[in-house]
Write a protein that holds these residues in place. Structure first.
Motif, PDB file in Angstrom:
ATOM      1  N   PHE A   4       0.847  -1.171  -0.055  1.00  0.00           N
ATOM      2  CA  PHE A   4       0.058   0.029   0.144  1.00  0.00           C
ATOM      3  C   PHE A   4       0.733   1.364  -0.076  1.00  0.00           C
ATOM      4  O   PHE A   4       0.674   2.379  -0.578  1.00  0.00           O
ATOM      5  CB  PHE A   4      -1.035   0.153   1.297  1.00  0.00           C
ATOM      6  CG  PHE A   4      -1.932  -0.991   1.115  1.00  0.00           C
ATOM      7  CD1 PHE A   4      -2.124  -1.870   0.072  1.00  0.00           C
ATOM      8  CD2 PHE A   4      -2.629  -1.066   2.403  1.00  0.00           C
ATOM      9  CE1 PHE A   4      -3.240  -2.733   0.029  1.00  0.00           C
ATOM     10  CE2 PHE A   4      -3.592  -2.117   2.272  1.00  0.00           C
ATOM     11  CZ  PHE A   4      -4.085  -2.935   1.110  1.00  0.00           C
ATOM     12  N   TYR A  24      -4.173   5.892   4.124  1.00  0.00           N
ATOM     13  CA  TYR A  24      -5.075   5.816   2.839  1.00  0.00           C
ATOM     14  C   TYR A  24      -6.371   7.095   3.283  1.00  0.00           C
ATOM     15  O   TYR A  24      -6.360   7.837   2.395  1.00  0.00           O
ATOM     16  CB  TYR A  24      -5.912   4.764   2.629  1.00  0.00           C
ATOM     17  CG  TYR A  24      -6.767   4.657   1.647  1.00  0.00           C
ATOM     18  CD1 TYR A  24      -6.597   4.598   0.104  1.00  0.00           C
ATOM     19  CD2 TYR A  24      -8.272   4.714   1.773  1.00  0.00           C
ATOM     20  CE1 TYR A  24      -7.646   4.863  -0.623  1.00  0.00           C
ATOM     21  CE2 TYR A  24      -9.185   4.798   1.123  1.00  0.00           C
ATOM     22  CZ  TYR A  24      -8.842   4.782  -0.406  1.00  0.00           C
ATOM     23  OH  TYR A  24      -9.984   5.054  -1.158  1.00  0.00           O
ATOM     24  N   TYR A  69       0.630   4.921  -2.132  1.00  0.00           N
ATOM     25  CA  TYR A  69       0.306   6.264  -1.571  1.00  0.00           C
ATOM     26  C   TYR A  69       1.580   7.207  -2.017  1.00  0.00           C
ATOM     27  O   TYR A  69       1.284   8.420  -2.329  1.00  0.00           O
ATOM     28  CB  TYR A  69       0.754   6.017   0.273  1.00  0.00           C
ATOM     29  CG  TYR A  69      -0.344   5.260   0.863  1.00  0.00           C
ATOM     30  CD1 TYR A  69      -1.687   4.806   0.191  1.00  0.00           C
ATOM     31  CD2 TYR A  69      -0.175   4.720   1.817  1.00  0.00           C
ATOM     32  CE1 TYR A  69      -2.581   4.348   0.943  1.00  0.00           C
ATOM     33  CE2 TYR A  69      -1.117   3.628   2.363  1.00  0.00           C
ATOM     34  CZ  TYR A  69      -2.429   3.557   2.046  1.00  0.00           C
ATOM     35  OH  TYR A  69      -3.177   2.654   2.370  1.00  0.00           O
ATOM     36  N   ALA A 104      -7.924   1.226  -4.368  1.00  0.00           N
ATOM     37  CA  ALA A 104      -8.747   0.755  -3.332  1.00  0.00           C
ATOM     38  C   ALA A 104      -9.871  -0.214  -3.755  1.00  0.00           C
ATOM     39  O   ALA A 104     -10.252  -1.020  -2.760  1.00  0.00           O
ATOM     40  CB  ALA A 104      -9.383   2.020  -2.495  1.00  0.00           C
ATOM     41  N   LEU A 151      -6.264   6.813  -6.316  1.00  0.00           N
ATOM     42  CA  LEU A 151      -6.279   5.854  -4.852  1.00  0.00           C
ATOM     43  C   LEU A 151      -7.615   5.423  -4.786  1.00  0.00           C
ATOM     44  O   LEU A 151      -7.752   4.030  -4.320  1.00  0.00           O
ATOM     45  CB  LEU A 151      -6.035   6.796  -3.585  1.00  0.00           C
ATOM     46  CG  LEU A 151      -4.691   7.082  -3.255  1.00  0.00           C
ATOM     47  CD1 LEU A 151      -4.462   7.838  -1.884  1.00  0.00           C
ATOM     48  CD2 LEU A 151      -3.894   5.799  -3.150  1.00  0.00           C
ATOM     49  N   MET A 207      -7.507  -1.526   1.991  1.00  0.00           N
ATOM     50  CA  MET A 207      -6.762  -0.231   1.830  1.00  0.00           C
ATOM     51  C   MET A 207      -7.965   0.935   2.436  1.00  0.00           C
ATOM     52  O   MET A 207      -7.545   1.859   2.915  1.00  0.00           O
ATOM     53  CB  MET A 207      -6.510   0.129   0.468  1.00  0.00           C
ATOM     54  CG  MET A 207      -5.713   1.503   0.170  1.00  0.00           C
ATOM     55  SD  MET A 207      -5.233   2.132  -1.410  1.00  0.00           S
ATOM     56  CE  MET A 207      -3.888   0.676  -1.619  1.00  0.00           C
ATOM     57  N   GLN A 208      -9.351   0.631   2.171  1.00  0.00           N
ATOM     58  CA  GLN A 208     -10.073   1.408   2.568  1.00  0.00           C
ATOM     59  C   GLN A 208     -10.270   1.666   4.210  1.00  0.00           C
ATOM     60  O   GLN A 208     -10.639   2.745   4.534  1.00  0.00           O
ATOM     61  CB  GLN A 208     -11.624   1.138   1.773  1.00  0.00           C
ATOM     62  CG  GLN A 208     -11.644   1.145   0.344  1.00  0.00           C
ATOM     63  CD  GLN A 208     -12.988   0.374  -0.010  1.00  0.00           C
ATOM     64  OE1 GLN A 208     -13.823   0.436   0.622  1.00  0.00           O
ATOM     65  NE2 GLN A 208     -12.907   0.149  -1.290  1.00  0.00           N
TER      66      GLN A 208
END
Length: 302
Positions: free
Chosen positions: A183, A222, A187, A210, A206, A216-217
């Motif tokens: 992740f 994030y 970013y 996601a 992003l 990731m959410q």
């Protein structure tokens, strides 16, 4: 001279006074750090014209002798000629790195970094997000791959901090090739888009990633990143939505709490802002965080 690990000192004492490190006179055994001392003494002589072999046998700060010297070269020479070997550069590679990056010691650069840190506070959150990607029970090959991804990602964020965006993009993409679900690399790529002035593109990027990696959410970084973009654009309602999720992911993160409190203050939700202020007080490392939030609340109150 030959280094012998079991020796407490050299078999004989030798060296030119001023250029020779203290350990050459029997305090301990000489090693690579002794050579670094002598190199520092030579640099001092070449830069100042003052021989360390002459009284008073001391190394004065370079800028004290000539204000035109940079802070960087003063720092490097002073570190080379420390009496205690533990306080010197521990290897030639370490010394070479500082020489090649000498600008980072200059006041102008430090001032620039402080200003950039204030404007781009999200970089601090990224710096805190790094961890060693070692998965227990994985094979040696997988551990090595995870470690390589970590190094690439770290190099990427260091390049971002120096605004070497092309280098940073290369590091992040190489990390993703090795491990597609890293992740932090995504970013980093989104941050590059943002720093280039493409805030909307960074958001869309992003959100798209996601969808492929739903986990990731719920990630604090994030949500903080998206919240920060909306905050910068003064879209405080959307900023609040994402910053709340960031706080849910990490309720002890001072930066997340601070920005959420300020967003509440700017939308007139002062009750929520004050509640967060009380929550931050016990964990705030700097008083300026509390002062900043109080200022925003008072500003909204007129």
């Amino acid at each position: 001279r030959e280094f012998k690990a079991d020796s407490g000192s050299d078999t004989s004492y030798m060296g030119t006074r001023g250029y020779a490190a203290p350990e050459q006179y029997g305090t301990s055994q000489t090693d690579a750090r002794t050579d670094i001392y002598s190199l520092g003494a030579t640099m001092y002589h070449l830069l100042t014209g003052i021989s360390p072999n002459e009284p008073p046998y001391e190394f004065k700060p370079l800028k004290q002798l000539d204000s035109s010297f940079s802070e960087g070269i003063e720092h490097i020479v002073a570190k080379c000629v420390q009496n205690n070997p533990e306080m010197r550069y521990q290897s030639a590679e370490e010394l070479l790195y500082d020489i090649e990056n000498i600008h980072i010691f200059n006041d102008r650069y430090k001032t620039f970094r402080r200003k950039e840190k204030t404007k781009k506070i999200l970089q601090g959150a990224f710096a805190l997000g790094f961890s060693i990607l070692i998965v227990f029970g994985a094979t040696l090959m997988m551990r090595e791959k995870s470690e390589a991804c970590r190094r690439l990602t770290e190099e990427g964020f260091q390049s971002v901090q120096l605004y070497q965006l092309e280098n940073a993009e290369t590091y992040f993409n190489e990390a993703i090739k090795l491990k597609s679900d890293i992740f932090q690399a995504y970013y980093g790529l989104a941050q590059i888009k943002y720093l280039k002035g493409n805030g909307e593109e960074a958001i869309e990027y992003l959100l798209h990633i996601a969808e492929e990696y739903p986990g990731m959410q719920k990630d604090g970084e994030y949500n903080y990143f998206l919240g920060t973009i909306y905050f910068e654009r003064k879209d405080y309602e959307n900023a609040i939505d994402y910053l709340k999720k960031a706080v849910e992911a990490n309720s002890s993160n001072e930066v997340y709490l601070r920005d959420l409190a300020v967003s509440y203050a700017r939308t007139g939700k002062l009750e929520y802002a004050n509640e967060l202020l009380k929550q931050i007080e016990p964990i705030a490392e700097e008083e300026d965080t509390l002062a900043y939030i109080n200022g925003e609340i008072l500003l909204k109150m007129g």
